[in-house]
Design an enzyme around this catalytic site. Structure first.
Site, PDB file in Angstrom:
ATOM      1  N   ASP A 158       7.110   0.712  -8.819  1.00 33.83           N
ATOM      2  CA  ASP A 158       7.336   0.399  -7.411  1.00 33.83           C
ATOM      3  C   ASP A 158       7.807   1.623  -6.632  1.00 33.83           C
ATOM      4  OD1 ASP A 158       6.608  -2.303  -6.856  1.00 33.83           O
ATOM      5  OD2 ASP A 158       8.203  -2.931  -8.210  1.00 33.83           O
ATOM      6  N   GLU A 192      13.937   1.470  -7.405  1.00 28.03           N
ATOM      7  CA  GLU A 192      12.483   1.427  -7.182  1.00 28.03           C
ATOM      8  C   GLU A 192      12.121   1.431  -5.697  1.00 28.03           C
ATOM      9  OE1 GLU A 192      10.945  -1.944  -9.395  1.00 28.03           O
ATOM     10  OE2 GLU A 192      12.659  -3.180  -8.912  1.00 28.03           O
ATOM     11  N   HIS A 216       0.459  -5.844 -12.316  1.00 25.46           N
ATOM     12  CA  HIS A 216       1.082  -6.643 -13.366  1.00 25.46           C
ATOM     13  C   HIS A 216       0.072  -7.182 -14.369  1.00 25.46           C
ATOM     14  CE1 HIS A 216       4.512  -6.245 -10.671  1.00 25.46           C
ATOM     15  NE2 HIS A 216       5.124  -6.120 -11.826  1.00 25.46           N
ATOM     16  N   CYS A 220      11.942   2.998 -16.707  1.00 24.17           N
ATOM     17  CA  CYS A 220      11.253   1.866 -17.353  1.00 24.17           C
ATOM     18  C   CYS A 220       9.895   1.567 -16.718  1.00 24.17           C
ATOM     19  CB  CYS A 220      12.130   0.621 -17.341  1.00 24.17           C
ATOM     20  SG  CYS A 220      12.407  -0.036 -15.691  1.00 24.17           S
TER      21      CYS A 220
HETATM   22  C1  PEP Z   1       8.711  -0.832 -11.823  1.00 24.30           C
HETATM   23  O1  PEP Z   1       8.545  -1.160 -10.649  1.00 24.30           O
HETATM   24  O2  PEP Z   1       8.576   0.321 -12.250  1.00 24.30           O
HETATM   25  C2  PEP Z   1       9.077  -1.842 -12.821  1.00 24.30           C
HETATM   26  C3  PEP Z   1       9.355  -1.491 -14.055  1.00 24.30           C
HETATM   27  O3  PEP Z   1       9.048  -3.149 -12.435  1.00 24.30           O
HETATM   28  P1  PEP Z   1       7.701  -4.026 -12.320  1.00 24.30           P
HETATM   29  O4  PEP Z   1       6.598  -3.211 -12.920  1.00 24.30           O
HETATM   30  O5  PEP Z   1       7.941  -5.301 -13.040  1.00 24.30           O
HETATM   31  O6  PEP Z   1       7.575  -4.203 -10.847  1.00 24.30           O
HETATM   32 MG    MG Z   2       9.182  -3.105  -9.960  1.00 14.96          MG
END
Ligand code: PEP
Ligand code: MG
Length: 589
Positions: free
Chosen positions: A462, A438, A194, A509
């Site tokens: 994920d 995910e 993140h 995404c």
């Molecule tokens: C993902 O897991 O691909 C996602 C978009 O969520 P995050 O990156 O916030 O875990």
């Molecule tokens: Mg995620």
């Protein structure tokens, strides 16, 4: 002699910058100006000795206290530190740096001690490399004395720097002042950690996963941080500086060309329109998305409302943030994801709640946490529903792993709708409700989920982590963590098929959709909707506009016939080089 040092990690946010390094140790010390005036060297040497005496007295006191309370073997830790602090060679080297090279005592202490630590770490012996930690401890003590109360607060920066840290938490990253932080590099972290995602959001050049390098840098040195290629050079020579200027000019030309994409639709050469939305963490980012011609917000990571504050956001904090996003988007869709707290996104105020988790990545996080903390969950849902009358809002639940979870979350949403109705508060009753895919279990049951949801959004970040059992932020397993892994392609195909059977929309995404290499593959597999980091949108548009769907299908078929991630990615890289050579040779990514 000029000694230039270069470290390579994972490029996570593009751009090339040069500036002085600010090293953040675990205590965030800042090493001030490297040089002192020649006529001040005696006073500076004296300042070093005063600090050293103080540290030695403290060490003696610590040794006595610990020996009397815990026994001599523990007290001995401090005698070892004391011996180190009084080592004549060390003292001579620090003095020489101050006296002969006009370095500040802080810089000299840090440079000398870190060079010792580096030598120990290089020996590759576990025991000796742990002794390097003792050296860092001594460094910290001396710096604390020398700097007094002037410990660096990232919030108090007044001049531009390149940050170098072991790690930055998502909360620290979110709070970076982009006027002064030119770029950052961390020893740990992976492509989709993140912290990396936030660097993109803040549009600061960044590198993560450098591995051990802090020991070799004192701070104050000039550095080149190349976020396009994942390299940081400390004390660069003239030739490197020239090379960087050339590469900056080249990147600038590519960026200017990509700027023209902002107003053009993402349409293939044979007329297929692809929707490209933006991923955001903060309301301010909507601006970046709209400017780049996004078709909406495909993922709003609302948990970032929690990460920079020290109290839980109220319903009106949520509502204000959502209204800002929704109103800035006009008629464009906004997918608001409910809180995805946990794992590496733990707000300070909830740290105690998570500290017991033996494995936070597999623990109480995301929708699991919302289902346990219904007060918090309902406050958020009320705010989303209230904001829904101002635009085109959709709700999405993160990390759904069972049908029961989805149904329970939907029930809570229904409860909140009833409350609002009773209170006479307007909201959009038929608000579309979707889920992130995910977790492998959600893919395996995609047909069942597809009957109940309005849309899917595949979170590859994920999904890769849970499918290949490798932590998304751990550079040690970055070789396994690959979007091009055939297992991931197979899972995406399964979701696309299930959604198609039930007439439901699908978006990708995760970071995979921000990587131009994967665009022909994803479109060729049947995907028509992407949500990416705002910075990536012009590049993605360029790929779509240079591609025909017939070609995309051919590329996808070939990629899906390969059985190694490496081969898939190599093949896709080659196809991208053919379609958009500049995107491969120009500004990274
Ligand atoms: C993902 O897991 O691909 C996602 C978009 O969520 P995050 O990156 O916030 O875990
Ligand atoms: Mg995620």
């Amino acid at each position: 002699m000029h000694i230039m040092k270069a470290f390579t990690g994972i490029a996570v946010s593009p751009g090339v910058v040069t500036g002085p390094v600010l090293v953040l140790g675990s205590e965030n010390f800042r090493i001030p100006g490297k040089f002192v005036m020649r006529d001040a060297v005696d006073a500076e040497v004296q300042r070093f000795h005063v600090a050293l005496d103080h540290v030695c007295r403290d060490l003696v006191a610590n040794e006595q206290l610990v020996s009397s309370q815990l026994g001599q073997q523990y007290g001995a830790i401090f005698s070892a530190h004391l011996q180190m602090a009084q080592d004549p060679r060390l003292v001579r080297e620090v003095e020489a740096l101050i006296r002969d090279h006009c370095r500040s005592p802080e810089f000299a202490v840090s440079r000398v001690l870190r060079s010792y630590a580096e030598q120990l770490q290089k020996l590759g012996d576990q025991y000796l490399s742990e002794r390097a930690l003792d050296i860092f401890d001594l460094e910290k003590r001396l710096l604390r004395q020398l700097l007094g109360e002037s410990r660096e607060e990232l919030r108090n920066l007044t001049t531009p720097v390149i940050l170098l840290a072991h790690d930055l938490t998502p909360g620290e990253t979110a709070a970076l002042d982009t006027r002064y932080v030119l770029g950052f590099a961390t020893e740990v972290g992976g492509h989709t950690s993140h912290t990396a995602i936030l660097a993109g959001a803040l549009e600061i050049p960044a590198i993560v996963g450098l591995g051990r390098c802090l020991a070799a840098v004192s701070g104050g040195e000039t550095a080149i941080l190349d976020g396009d290629h994942g390299q940081i050079i400390i004390d660069p020579d003239a030739e490197s500086l020239t090379r960087v200027r050339d590469s900056q000019a080249r990147s600038q030309r590519v960026r200017e060309r990509l700027g023209k994409m902002e107003t053009l639709p993402a349409e293939t050469q044979d007329g297929h329109r692809v929707s490209i939305c933006g991923n955001i963490e903060f309301p301010e980012e909507v601006r970046h998305c709209i400017k780049r011609g996004a078709d909406g917000i495909g993922l709003y990571r609302t948990e970032f409302l929690f990460l920079s504050g020290n109290r839980e956001p109220s319903e009106s904090d949520h509502y204000d943030a959502y209204c800002r996003v929704v109103e800035a988007c006009g008629d464009l869709p906004v997918v608001i994801r409910t809180l995805d707290i946990g794992a590496d996104k733990v707000p300070q105020l909830m740290e105690h709640q998570f500290s017991q988790s033996p494995n936070p990545m597999l623990g109480l996080r995301s929708i699991r946490l919302s289902l346990r903390s219904t007060g918090m969950f309902k406050r958020q849902l009320r705010a989303i529903l209230r904001a829904s009358v101002h635009g085109n809002v959709r709700i999405m639940f993160p990390l759904v792993s069972t049908l029961l979870e989805f149904r329970q979350a939907r029930m809570i949403l229904m409860d909140v709708m009833e409350d609002l109705e009773e209170e006479g508060i307007p909201f959009q009753r038929n608000i579309p409700l979707g889920m992130m895919v995910e977790v492998p279990s959600a893919v395996i049951l995609a047909e069942e989920f597809a009957r109940e949801v309005d849309f899917f959004s595949i979170g590859t970040n994920d999904l890769i982590q849970y499918t290949l059992a490798c932590d998304r932020s751990d550079p040690a397993v970055a070789n396994l963590y690959r979007s091009g892994d055939p297992s991931i392609l197979r899972l995406i195909q399964m979701v696309l098929k299930a959604a198609d059977n039930h007439g439901k929309a699908v978006t990708v995404c995760g970071q995979m959709s921000s990587d131009p290499r994967f665009i022909p593959l994803l479109l060729g597999m049947g995907l028509r909707s992407l949500s990416a980091t705002p910075q990536a949108i012009p590049r993605l548009k360029e790929v779509v506009r240079n591609l025909s769907m017939t070609e995309a299908v051919r590329i996808a078929q070939h990629a899906c016939s390969l059985d190694l991630a490496r081969d898939v990615e190599h093949y896709l890289q080659g196809e991208l080089a053919r379609l958009c050579p500049d995107l491969v040779n120009g500004s990274g990514f």
